[in-house]
Design a protein around this motif. Structure first.
Motif, PDB file in Angstrom:
ATOM      1  N   LEU A  19      42.906  40.774  36.974  1.00 43.10           N
ATOM      2  CA  LEU A  19      42.367  41.680  35.929  1.00 43.10           C
ATOM      3  C   LEU A  19      41.900  41.012  34.704  1.00 43.10           C
ATOM      4  CD1 LEU A  19      45.400  44.419  36.317  1.00 43.10           C
ATOM      5  CD2 LEU A  19      43.123  44.633  37.180  1.00 43.10           C
ATOM      6  N   GLY A  20      40.769  41.716  34.305  1.00 41.96           N
ATOM      7  CA  GLY A  20      39.855  40.879  33.290  1.00 41.96           C
ATOM      8  C   GLY A  20      38.818  39.787  33.843  1.00 41.96           C
ATOM      9  N   SER A  21      37.841  39.932  33.052  1.00 43.03           N
ATOM     10  CA  SER A  21      36.606  38.933  33.391  1.00 43.03           C
ATOM     11  C   SER A  21      36.385  38.018  32.620  1.00 43.03           C
ATOM     12  CB  SER A  21      35.642  39.824  33.917  1.00 43.03           C
ATOM     13  OG  SER A  21      35.158  40.497  32.737  1.00 43.03           O
ATOM     14  N   ASP A  55      37.195  34.287  30.276  1.00 46.72           N
ATOM     15  CA  ASP A  55      37.316  32.644  30.534  1.00 46.72           C
ATOM     16  C   ASP A  55      38.419  32.349  31.481  1.00 46.72           C
ATOM     17  OD1 ASP A  55      35.340  32.283  28.792  1.00 46.72           O
ATOM     18  OD2 ASP A  55      36.745  31.932  27.070  1.00 46.72           O
ATOM     19  N   TYR A  56      39.723  32.826  31.083  1.00 43.36           N
ATOM     20  CA  TYR A  56      40.686  32.520  31.989  1.00 43.36           C
ATOM     21  C   TYR A  56      40.680  33.002  33.366  1.00 43.36           C
ATOM     22  CZ  TYR A  56      45.430  30.499  32.625  1.00 43.36           C
ATOM     23  OH  TYR A  56      46.281  29.582  32.899  1.00 43.36           O
ATOM     24  N   SER A  57      40.275  34.089  33.643  1.00 44.92           N
ATOM     25  CA  SER A  57      39.832  34.785  34.686  1.00 44.92           C
ATOM     26  C   SER A  57      39.026  34.155  35.609  1.00 44.92           C
ATOM     27  CB  SER A  57      39.615  36.220  34.604  1.00 44.92           C
ATOM     28  OG  SER A  57      39.036  36.732  35.791  1.00 44.92           O
ATOM     29  N   GLY A 112      39.047  42.364  38.825  1.00 50.60           N
ATOM     30  CA  GLY A 112      38.916  43.587  38.456  1.00 50.60           C
ATOM     31  C   GLY A 112      38.596  43.875  37.022  1.00 50.60           C
ATOM     32  N   SER A 113      37.296  44.425  36.804  1.00 59.32           N
ATOM     33  CA  SER A 113      36.906  44.640  35.420  1.00 59.32           C
ATOM     34  C   SER A 113      36.859  46.009  34.961  1.00 59.32           C
ATOM     35  CB  SER A 113      35.586  43.855  35.422  1.00 59.32           C
ATOM     36  OG  SER A 113      35.034  44.182  34.133  1.00 59.32           O
ATOM     37  N   ARG A 114      36.906  46.334  33.632  1.00 59.40           N
ATOM     38  CA  ARG A 114      36.456  47.760  33.270  1.00 59.40           C
ATOM     39  C   ARG A 114      35.140  48.063  33.443  1.00 59.40           C
ATOM     40  NH1 ARG A 114      37.173  46.797  27.231  1.00 59.40           N
ATOM     41  NH2 ARG A 114      36.134  44.986  27.700  1.00 59.40           N
ATOM     42  N   SER A 173      36.055  47.409  40.494  1.00 61.93           N
ATOM     43  CA  SER A 173      36.621  47.758  39.163  1.00 61.93           C
ATOM     44  C   SER A 173      38.064  47.522  39.304  1.00 61.93           C
ATOM     45  CB  SER A 173      36.548  49.475  39.362  1.00 61.93           C
ATOM     46  OG  SER A 173      37.461  49.939  40.379  1.00 61.93           O
ATOM     47  N   GLN A 174      38.873  47.693  38.142  1.00 62.49           N
ATOM     48  CA  GLN A 174      40.268  47.430  38.139  1.00 62.49           C
ATOM     49  C   GLN A 174      41.108  47.791  39.259  1.00 62.49           C
ATOM     50  OE1 GLN A 174      41.015  48.426  34.124  1.00 62.49           O
ATOM     51  NE2 GLN A 174      40.862  46.569  33.164  1.00 62.49           N
ATOM     52  N   SER A 175      41.078  49.267  39.476  1.00 60.19           N
ATOM     53  CA  SER A 175      41.889  50.057  40.376  1.00 60.19           C
ATOM     54  C   SER A 175      41.291  49.395  41.926  1.00 60.19           C
ATOM     55  CB  SER A 175      41.835  51.452  40.301  1.00 60.19           C
ATOM     56  OG  SER A 175      40.263  51.839  40.548  1.00 60.19           O
ATOM     57  N   LEU A 209      44.408  39.127  30.606  1.00 66.12           N
ATOM     58  CA  LEU A 209      43.673  39.882  29.302  1.00 66.12           C
ATOM     59  C   LEU A 209      44.721  39.675  28.348  1.00 66.12           C
ATOM     60  CD1 LEU A 209      44.897  43.236  30.237  1.00 66.12           C
ATOM     61  CD2 LEU A 209      42.630  42.819  31.211  1.00 66.12           C
ATOM     62  N   TYR A 210      44.277  40.007  26.886  1.00 70.92           N
ATOM     63  CA  TYR A 210      45.087  39.577  25.812  1.00 70.92           C
ATOM     64  C   TYR A 210      46.329  40.995  25.865  1.00 70.92           C
ATOM     65  CZ  TYR A 210      42.361  35.652  24.295  1.00 70.92           C
ATOM     66  OH  TYR A 210      41.923  34.685  24.127  1.00 70.92           O
ATOM     67  N   PRO A 211      47.314  40.463  25.482  1.00 74.26           N
ATOM     68  CA  PRO A 211      48.902  41.487  25.495  1.00 74.26           C
ATOM     69  C   PRO A 211      48.157  42.649  24.768  1.00 74.26           C
ATOM     70  CG  PRO A 211      49.230  39.235  24.641  1.00 74.26           C
ATOM     71  CD  PRO A 211      47.970  39.017  24.750  1.00 74.26           C
ATOM     72  N   HIS A 261      48.276  48.134  27.446  1.00 70.56           N
ATOM     73  CA  HIS A 261      48.399  49.556  27.296  1.00 70.56           C
ATOM     74  C   HIS A 261      47.011  50.095  27.976  1.00 70.56           C
ATOM     75  CE1 HIS A 261      45.998  49.063  23.755  1.00 70.56           C
ATOM     76  NE2 HIS A 261      45.394  49.991  24.018  1.00 70.56           N
ATOM     77  N   SER A 262      45.792  49.558  27.992  1.00 67.01           N
ATOM     78  CA  SER A 262      44.830  49.919  28.649  1.00 67.01           C
ATOM     79  C   SER A 262      44.700  49.810  30.297  1.00 67.01           C
ATOM     80  CB  SER A 262      43.552  49.361  28.264  1.00 67.01           C
ATOM     81  OG  SER A 262      43.358  47.956  28.749  1.00 67.01           O
ATOM     82  N   LEU A 263      45.866  49.514  30.633  1.00 64.21           N
ATOM     83  CA  LEU A 263      46.165  49.337  32.252  1.00 64.21           C
ATOM     84  C   LEU A 263      47.098  50.362  32.742  1.00 64.21           C
ATOM     85  CD1 LEU A 263      46.552  45.277  32.534  1.00 64.21           C
ATOM     86  CD2 LEU A 263      44.521  46.781  32.870  1.00 64.21           C
ATOM     87  N   SER A 278      49.467  35.196  29.417  1.00 64.93           N
ATOM     88  CA  SER A 278      49.136  35.330  28.125  1.00 64.93           C
ATOM     89  C   SER A 278      50.067  34.256  27.210  1.00 64.93           C
ATOM     90  CB  SER A 278      49.572  36.713  27.527  1.00 64.93           C
ATOM     91  OG  SER A 278      50.794  37.133  27.533  1.00 64.93           O
ATOM     92  N   ASN A 279      49.524  33.738  25.988  1.00 66.77           N
ATOM     93  CA  ASN A 279      50.218  33.013  25.221  1.00 66.77           C
ATOM     94  C   ASN A 279      50.532  33.900  24.194  1.00 66.77           C
ATOM     95  OD1 ASN A 279      49.805  30.643  26.613  1.00 66.77           O
ATOM     96  ND2 ASN A 279      47.571  30.432  25.564  1.00 66.77           N
ATOM     97  N   ALA A 280      51.612  33.345  23.337  1.00 66.29           N
ATOM     98  CA  ALA A 280      51.975  34.151  22.155  1.00 66.29           C
ATOM     99  C   ALA A 280      51.056  33.942  21.216  1.00 66.29           C
ATOM    100  CB  ALA A 280      53.419  33.487  21.679  1.00 66.29           C
ATOM    101  N   PHE A 340      51.686  30.268  34.206  1.00 62.35           N
ATOM    102  CA  PHE A 340      50.393  29.738  34.150  1.00 62.35           C
ATOM    103  C   PHE A 340      49.698  29.412  32.829  1.00 62.35           C
ATOM    104  CE2 PHE A 340      50.620  30.888  38.558  1.00 62.35           C
ATOM    105  CZ  PHE A 340      50.047  29.828  39.127  1.00 62.35           C
ATOM    106  N   ASN A 341      50.413  30.237  31.611  1.00 64.48           N
ATOM    107  CA  ASN A 341      49.721  30.220  30.394  1.00 64.48           C
ATOM    108  C   ASN A 341      49.683  28.796  29.892  1.00 64.48           C
ATOM    109  OD1 ASN A 341      52.837  30.334  30.426  1.00 64.48           O
ATOM    110  ND2 ASN A 341      52.354  30.665  27.945  1.00 64.48           N
ATOM    111  N   VAL A 342      50.767  27.798  30.180  1.00 68.74           N
ATOM    112  CA  VAL A 342      50.831  26.689  29.727  1.00 68.74           C
ATOM    113  C   VAL A 342      49.580  25.746  30.369  1.00 68.74           C
ATOM    114  CG1 VAL A 342      52.999  26.402  29.383  1.00 68.74           C
ATOM    115  CG2 VAL A 342      52.302  25.717  31.323  1.00 68.74           C
ATOM    116  N   ILE A 343      48.905  26.314  31.293  1.00 74.40           N
ATOM    117  CA  ILE A 343      47.640  25.645  31.721  1.00 74.40           C
ATOM    118  C   ILE A 343      46.485  26.204  31.211  1.00 74.40           C
ATOM    119  CG2 ILE A 343      46.165  24.961  33.894  1.00 74.40           C
ATOM    120  CD1 ILE A 343      48.923  23.307  33.924  1.00 74.40           C
ATOM    121  N   SER A 344      45.578  25.209  30.532  1.00 72.71           N
ATOM    122  CA  SER A 344      44.332  25.976  29.935  1.00 72.71           C
ATOM    123  C   SER A 344      43.387  26.347  30.800  1.00 72.71           C
ATOM    124  CB  SER A 344      43.867  25.018  28.749  1.00 72.71           C
ATOM    125  OG  SER A 344      43.283  23.976  29.688  1.00 72.71           O
TER     126      SER A 344
END
Ligand code: NAP
Length: 493
Positions: free
Chosen positions: A35-37, A39-41, A58-60, A78-80, A94-96, A100-102, A118-120, A147-151
């Motif tokens: 979900l999300g399109s 850099d990381y995706s 899956g993208s908006r 689409s996301q669904s 996507l960013y935390p 809620h948009s999901l 996600s990273n903190a 996976f967040n520790v892998i850029s």
């Protein structure tokens, strides 16, 4: 998800088949949704595709994604639609603050494994972690952190070039096992950190700034300030105050180069001192099953960093020393000496003793630095991992003491017999090299004492699990053995 589903492997191939991955994006490959399109995706999609998965992003607004951004074979929906088409794994890339948009996807995400990458945002944030918040939003999904520790860069360039370790945690062991298997198949080295409660640490891991380096850096800087200050006082400030002699030109290079070898030597001794203290404690206690004090544990954990900082100071000292002859001051001094010699009518200034002394101290310095370089190279994980325990101990401990011995000899030959002359103690200040030798000599003598058979034998016995009856009387021995702390990490130092 039923237990039966969990028993079905996500990956068609077993670990033994990893060497021959199936062709890219084949129908029938496990389908993974992202979900999300961003850099990381994109990086994740490239890597998953290369590891033999079908990838659905899956993208908006999938139509808005620029052509060619994702490689051929990645499907953009689409996301669904993306979540519905995934077998079991869905990455939330996507960013935390957008989680809620999901919530509209709750039903379609039910029973799926949702991987939070996600990273903190900052360190020591109060409240739940991003992954815990995601788990609260999607109670019917199984959230796994990883996976967040892998850029994004490391994902794209492949596990060979970037970091290989992937930290993973989650409350559902089946789902976590699935993600661990996936990470392995992608060429990473997954590490299970337990339940989702560990997610905060994993999220903060990429934000930590050299967490294990603080103590060693502070210790090295303090040593540098001490030796620099001492040499400044003795060689610059006191001559100026006492005789009006202007030696301030020494500050940028000469004084730095006087401080650096002392720091390198003491720091190297500090690498071996905690091992010695640990051995003394074990000998005194007659057991290895009592915890070391916290400060000693911390010190033991910082030895690699101290060793590398010692290597840095020694390397800088070598470069500074090679530049000494390039200085204007060196040229003027040489001319002045030559003039004085001509005036005195001396034809041959060759003196056997100083020639031998300088050759000896240079040779010991080069050998010490060479071994130190070897130690630094073997502390690189990929090199260290290629050595077995005995080889690693031989290099880090055996050769390490060799480096310390050569460094001490380098300093002793440098100091020669000057310590015995009163003119070496102007303003009642002893030469700096004498101060720098105190800790290293204590460590070396301590180490030699531990080689004495009576001590070495007893220490070896203790480290094999023997406990002294003096420190562990037979009656209490059983209770203590039952309640004893786990063995120390560094009890074998
Ligand atoms: P990014 O490039 O900004 O992509 C984020 C994606 O989220 C966007 O492409 C967009 O996809 C979606 N999005 C944006 N605004 C949204 C909104 N208001 N509501 C819902 N969705 C929205 O970010 P990224 O670098 O890929 O990072 C994504 C996640 O990966 C973050 O949590 C980050 O901490 C983590 N991460 C990134 C890296 C890295 O190297 N980049 C490394 C480790 C972890 P659509 O428009 O297609 O919906």
């Amino acid at each position: 998800m039923s237990q039966g589903d969990m028993n079905t492997p996500l990956l068609a191939a077993s670990d033994s088949d990893i060497s021959e991955p199936p062709p890219i994006g084949c129908p029938g490959d496990p389908v993974i949704a992202i979900l999300g399109s961003g850099d990381y995706s994109r990086s994740l999609a490239i890597r998953l595709l290369a590891s033999g998965f079908r990838v659905v992003v899956g993208s908006r607004n999938p139509k808005r994604i620029a052509k060619g951004l994702f490689p051929d074979g990645v499907e953009l929906w689409s996301q669904s639609e993306a979540v519905a088409s995934s077998d079991r794994l869905v990455f939330a890339a996507l960013y935390p603050e957008h989680y809620h948009s999901l919530v509209g996807l709750r039903d379609v995400l039910a029973g799926k494994v949702l991987v939070d990458v996600s990273n903190a945002i900052s360190l020591n944030n109060a409240g739940p972690s991003n992954a815990e918040r995601l788990a609260e939003l999607f109670p019917q999904s199984r959230v796994v952190k990883g996976f967040n520790v892998i850029s994004a860069w490391a994902l794209q360039t492949g596990a060979q070039d970037g970091s290989r370790q992937v930290l993973i945690c989650g409350d559902s062991s089946d789902s976590k096992a699935m993600v661990l298997q996936l990470a392995r198949r992608m060429g990473f080295n997954p590490m299970d950190l337990g339940g989702l409660a560990a997610s905060k640490d994993i999220e903060e891991a990429p934000l930590q700034l050299f967490p294990s380096w603080g103590g060693p850096i502070v210790a090295t800087l303090l040593l540098f300030f001490f030796f620099y200050g001492y040499n400044f006082l003795k060689g610059v400030l006191m001559p100026y105050l006492a005789h009006g002699q202007n030696n301030f030109y020494k500050l940028p290079l000469e004084t730095v180069n006087e401080a650096l070898p002392s720091v390198a030597l003491v720091t190297l001794a500090l690498v071996y001192l905690p091992g010695l203290l640990a051995a003394i404690l074990q000998l005194g206690r007659g057991t290895k099953y009592k915890r070391f004090p916290n400060w000693l544990d911390l010190w033991l954990c910082g030895r690699k960093q101290l060793g590398l900082l010692s290597f840095l100071c020694a390397g800088l000292h070598a470069v500074y020393s090679m530049c000494l002859t390039l200085r204007k001051a060196a040229g003027f001094r040489l001319l002045n000496a030559a003039f004085r010699q001509v005036k005195a009518g001396v034809e041959n200034s060759w003196e056997e003793k100083p020639v031998l002394r300088s050759d000896l101290y240079l040779s010991c310095g080069i050998l010490g630095f060479g071994i130190l370089t070897l130690l630094a190279i073997t502390s690189i994980p990929s090199v260290g991992n290629a050595l077995n325990w005995r080889e690693f101990t031989f290099v880090q401990s055996g050769l390490g003491y060799g480096a310390l011995t050569f460094s001490i000899m380098h300093t002793l030959f440098f100091g020669w017999d000057f310590a015995f002359f009163p003119w070496s103690y102007p303003y009642y200040l002893p030469p700096a090299y004498l101060l720098a030798l105190i800790v290293p000599c204590v460590v070396l003598v301590g180490r030699l004492l531990l080689v004495l058979p009576c001590l070495a034998f007893r220490l070896a016995k203790i480290r094999r699990g023997w406990e002294s009856s003096l420190h562990c009387p037979p009656k209490t021995c059983q209770t203590e053995t039952a309640n004893r702390h786990p063995p120390q990490n560094f009890s074998d130092v």
